[in-house]
Design an enzyme around this catalytic site. Structure first.
Site, PDB file in Angstrom:
ATOM      1  N   ASP A  11     -11.815  -0.751   6.664  1.00 37.60           N
ATOM      2  CA  ASP A  11     -11.803   0.678   6.481  1.00 37.60           C
ATOM      3  C   ASP A  11     -11.145   1.487   7.990  1.00 37.60           C
ATOM      4  O   ASP A  11     -11.968   1.496   8.918  1.00 37.60           O
ATOM      5  CB  ASP A  11     -13.106   1.374   6.079  1.00 37.60           C
ATOM      6  CG  ASP A  11     -12.954   2.883   5.723  1.00 37.60           C
ATOM      7  OD1 ASP A  11     -12.253   3.170   6.018  1.00 37.60           O
ATOM      8  OD2 ASP A  11     -13.730   3.152   5.010  1.00 37.60           O
ATOM      9  N   ASN A  25       0.627  13.555   3.797  1.00 38.15           N
ATOM     10  CA  ASN A  25       1.797  14.340   3.112  1.00 38.15           C
ATOM     11  C   ASN A  25       2.471  15.375   3.767  1.00 38.15           C
ATOM     12  O   ASN A  25       1.925  15.682   5.039  1.00 38.15           O
ATOM     13  CB  ASN A  25       1.222  14.854   1.760  1.00 38.15           C
ATOM     14  CG  ASN A  25       0.205  15.814   1.856  1.00 38.15           C
ATOM     15  OD1 ASN A  25       0.395  16.702   2.740  1.00 38.15           O
ATOM     16  ND2 ASN A  25      -0.870  15.716   1.250  1.00 38.15           N
ATOM     17  N   GLY A  33      -6.635   9.518  -0.824  1.00 41.70           N
ATOM     18  CA  GLY A  33      -6.585   8.328  -0.429  1.00 41.70           C
ATOM     19  C   GLY A  33      -6.989   8.235   1.184  1.00 41.70           C
ATOM     20  O   GLY A  33      -8.160   8.793   1.382  1.00 41.70           O
ATOM     21  N   VAL A  34      -6.406   7.552   1.912  1.00 43.93           N
ATOM     22  CA  VAL A  34      -6.689   7.557   3.430  1.00 43.93           C
ATOM     23  C   VAL A  34      -6.787   8.855   4.089  1.00 43.93           C
ATOM     24  O   VAL A  34      -7.717   9.297   4.860  1.00 43.93           O
ATOM     25  CB  VAL A  34      -5.696   6.585   4.144  1.00 43.93           C
ATOM     26  CG1 VAL A  34      -4.510   7.097   4.244  1.00 43.93           C
ATOM     27  CG2 VAL A  34      -6.803   5.964   5.478  1.00 43.93           C
ATOM     28  N   ASP A  35      -5.932   9.731   3.615  1.00 39.73           N
ATOM     29  CA  ASP A  35      -5.922  11.166   4.054  1.00 39.73           C
ATOM     30  C   ASP A  35      -7.166  11.898   3.777  1.00 39.73           C
ATOM     31  O   ASP A  35      -7.831  12.453   4.777  1.00 39.73           O
ATOM     32  CB  ASP A  35      -4.748  11.715   3.557  1.00 39.73           C
ATOM     33  CG  ASP A  35      -4.217  13.002   4.293  1.00 39.73           C
ATOM     34  OD1 ASP A  35      -4.750  13.363   5.286  1.00 39.73           O
ATOM     35  OD2 ASP A  35      -3.422  13.863   3.692  1.00 39.73           O
ATOM     36  N   GLY A 120      -0.076   3.394  -1.491  1.00 41.45           N
ATOM     37  CA  GLY A 120      -1.250   4.006  -2.200  1.00 41.45           C
ATOM     38  C   GLY A 120      -0.562   5.080  -3.489  1.00 41.45           C
ATOM     39  O   GLY A 120       0.475   4.541  -4.296  1.00 41.45           O
ATOM     40  N   VAL A 121      -0.804   6.486  -3.342  1.00 44.67           N
ATOM     41  CA  VAL A 121      -0.506   7.298  -4.146  1.00 44.67           C
ATOM     42  C   VAL A 121       1.305   7.340  -4.137  1.00 44.67           C
ATOM     43  O   VAL A 121       1.947   7.445  -5.110  1.00 44.67           O
ATOM     44  CB  VAL A 121      -0.863   8.731  -3.743  1.00 44.67           C
ATOM     45  CG1 VAL A 121      -0.044   9.987  -4.476  1.00 44.67           C
ATOM     46  CG2 VAL A 121      -2.380   8.616  -3.779  1.00 44.67           C
TER      47      VAL A 121
HETATM   48  P1  ADP Z   1       0.371   7.021   0.497  1.00 50.00           P
HETATM   49  O1  ADP Z   1       0.243   8.344   0.146  1.00 50.00           O
HETATM   50  O2  ADP Z   1       1.006   6.976   1.972  1.00 50.00           O
HETATM   51  O3  ADP Z   1       0.728   5.981  -0.391  1.00 50.00           O
HETATM   52  P2  ADP Z   1      -2.633   6.434   0.361  1.00 50.00           P
HETATM   53  O4  ADP Z   1      -3.545   7.041   1.268  1.00 50.00           O
HETATM   54  O5  ADP Z   1      -2.475   6.665  -1.227  1.00 50.00           O
HETATM   55  O6  ADP Z   1      -1.134   6.707   1.160  1.00 50.00           O
HETATM   56  O7  ADP Z   1      -2.573   4.771   0.510  1.00 50.00           O
HETATM   57  C1  ADP Z   1      -2.036   4.132   1.540  1.00 50.00           C
HETATM   58  C2  ADP Z   1      -2.934   2.819   1.612  1.00 50.00           C
HETATM   59  O8  ADP Z   1      -4.234   2.956   2.231  1.00 50.00           O
HETATM   60  C3  ADP Z   1      -3.154   2.153   0.164  1.00 50.00           C
HETATM   61  O9  ADP Z   1      -2.851   0.704   0.416  1.00 50.00           O
HETATM   62  C4  ADP Z   1      -4.815   2.075   0.078  1.00 50.00           C
HETATM   63  O10 ADP Z   1      -5.206   1.098  -0.502  1.00 50.00           O
HETATM   64  C5  ADP Z   1      -5.290   2.411   1.882  1.00 50.00           C
HETATM   65  N1  ADP Z   1      -6.348   2.873   2.111  1.00 50.00           N
HETATM   66  C6  ADP Z   1      -6.974   4.002   1.364  1.00 50.00           C
HETATM   67  N2  ADP Z   1      -8.244   4.246   1.992  1.00 50.00           N
HETATM   68  C7  ADP Z   1      -7.920   3.520   3.236  1.00 50.00           C
HETATM   69  C8  ADP Z   1      -9.093   3.339   4.136  1.00 50.00           C
HETATM   70  N3  ADP Z   1     -10.123   4.111   4.329  1.00 50.00           N
HETATM   71  N4  ADP Z   1      -8.869   2.486   5.213  1.00 50.00           N
HETATM   72  C9  ADP Z   1      -7.749   1.823   5.169  1.00 50.00           C
HETATM   73  N5  ADP Z   1      -6.688   1.856   4.041  1.00 50.00           N
HETATM   74  C10 ADP Z   1      -7.080   2.722   3.210  1.00 50.00           C
END
Ligand code: ADP
Length: 170
Positions: A11, A25, A33-35, A120-121
């Protein structure tokens, strides 16, 4: 010599590094997501600083403080939304990695952790994104010996395997 490109499952918000990279974004005002996880963990001061930046173009990167995270800096980059691959997505994704690393060097970060940007998104296919990630980071490290470690932090075993496979193909 110690390997400077590390692929691991984890994580991102718990990584003990100088800088973590956020898959943000264009508004830089937070998202899912990660943001979302980064903003939640860093606290509301992060959003306040992001508001002063005024957004970020796709393929670019902007730096803020890390606030309640253990990382001193957060490098916010905006990866491309996947539209089938014919709209410059690979170039924009490579640019996100390169610009993030350039910003890390500029502020003096020596250890950096990335999520798998755009997978991800933003729906970038994971195997292709993994190849762009490892290629971009390895290329940058070759000309920046001052960086001690770049971690690609994968959110699943499957994603880590894809990154290891991509690295073995270089
Ligand atoms: P994007 O909008 O750039 O696609 P996302 O946050 O939706 O960004 O996803 C990017 C990647 O980060 C995905 O592969 C998702 O599984 C992963 N992800 C989401 N949360 C975490 C986290 N806490 N630590 C590491 N990776 C994460």
């Amino acid at each position: 010599m110690k390997e400077r490109l590390i692929i691991k499952v984890g994580d991102l918000i718990y990584e003990k590094v100088d800088a973590i990279v956020n898959a943000a974004n264009n508004s830089l005002l937070g998202g899912g997501g990660v943001d979302g996880a980064i903003h939640l963990a860093a606290g509301p001061e992060l959003l306040a600083e992001c508001r002063t930046i005024g957004g970020c173009p796709t393929g670019e990167a902007r730096v803020t403080g890390g606030y309640r995270l253990s990382a001193r800096w957060i490098i916010h980059t905006v990866g491309p939304v996947w539209h089938g691959g014919g709209e410059g997505e690979a170039i924009l994704l490579a640019s996100s990695y390169r610009r993030s690393l350039e910003e890390a060097v500029r502020v003096g970060a020596l250890t950096i952790a990335f999520p798998s940007i755009s997978t991800g998104v933003y729906s970038y296919p994971k195997p292709e994104a993994a190849l762009v990630a490892v290629t971009s980071v390895k290329y940058f490290l070759n000309s920046h010996l001052e960086l001690s470690e770049v971690r690609l932090v994968c959110f699943s075993e499957e994603s880590a395997t894809l990154h290891c496979q991509a690295l073995s193909r270089l």
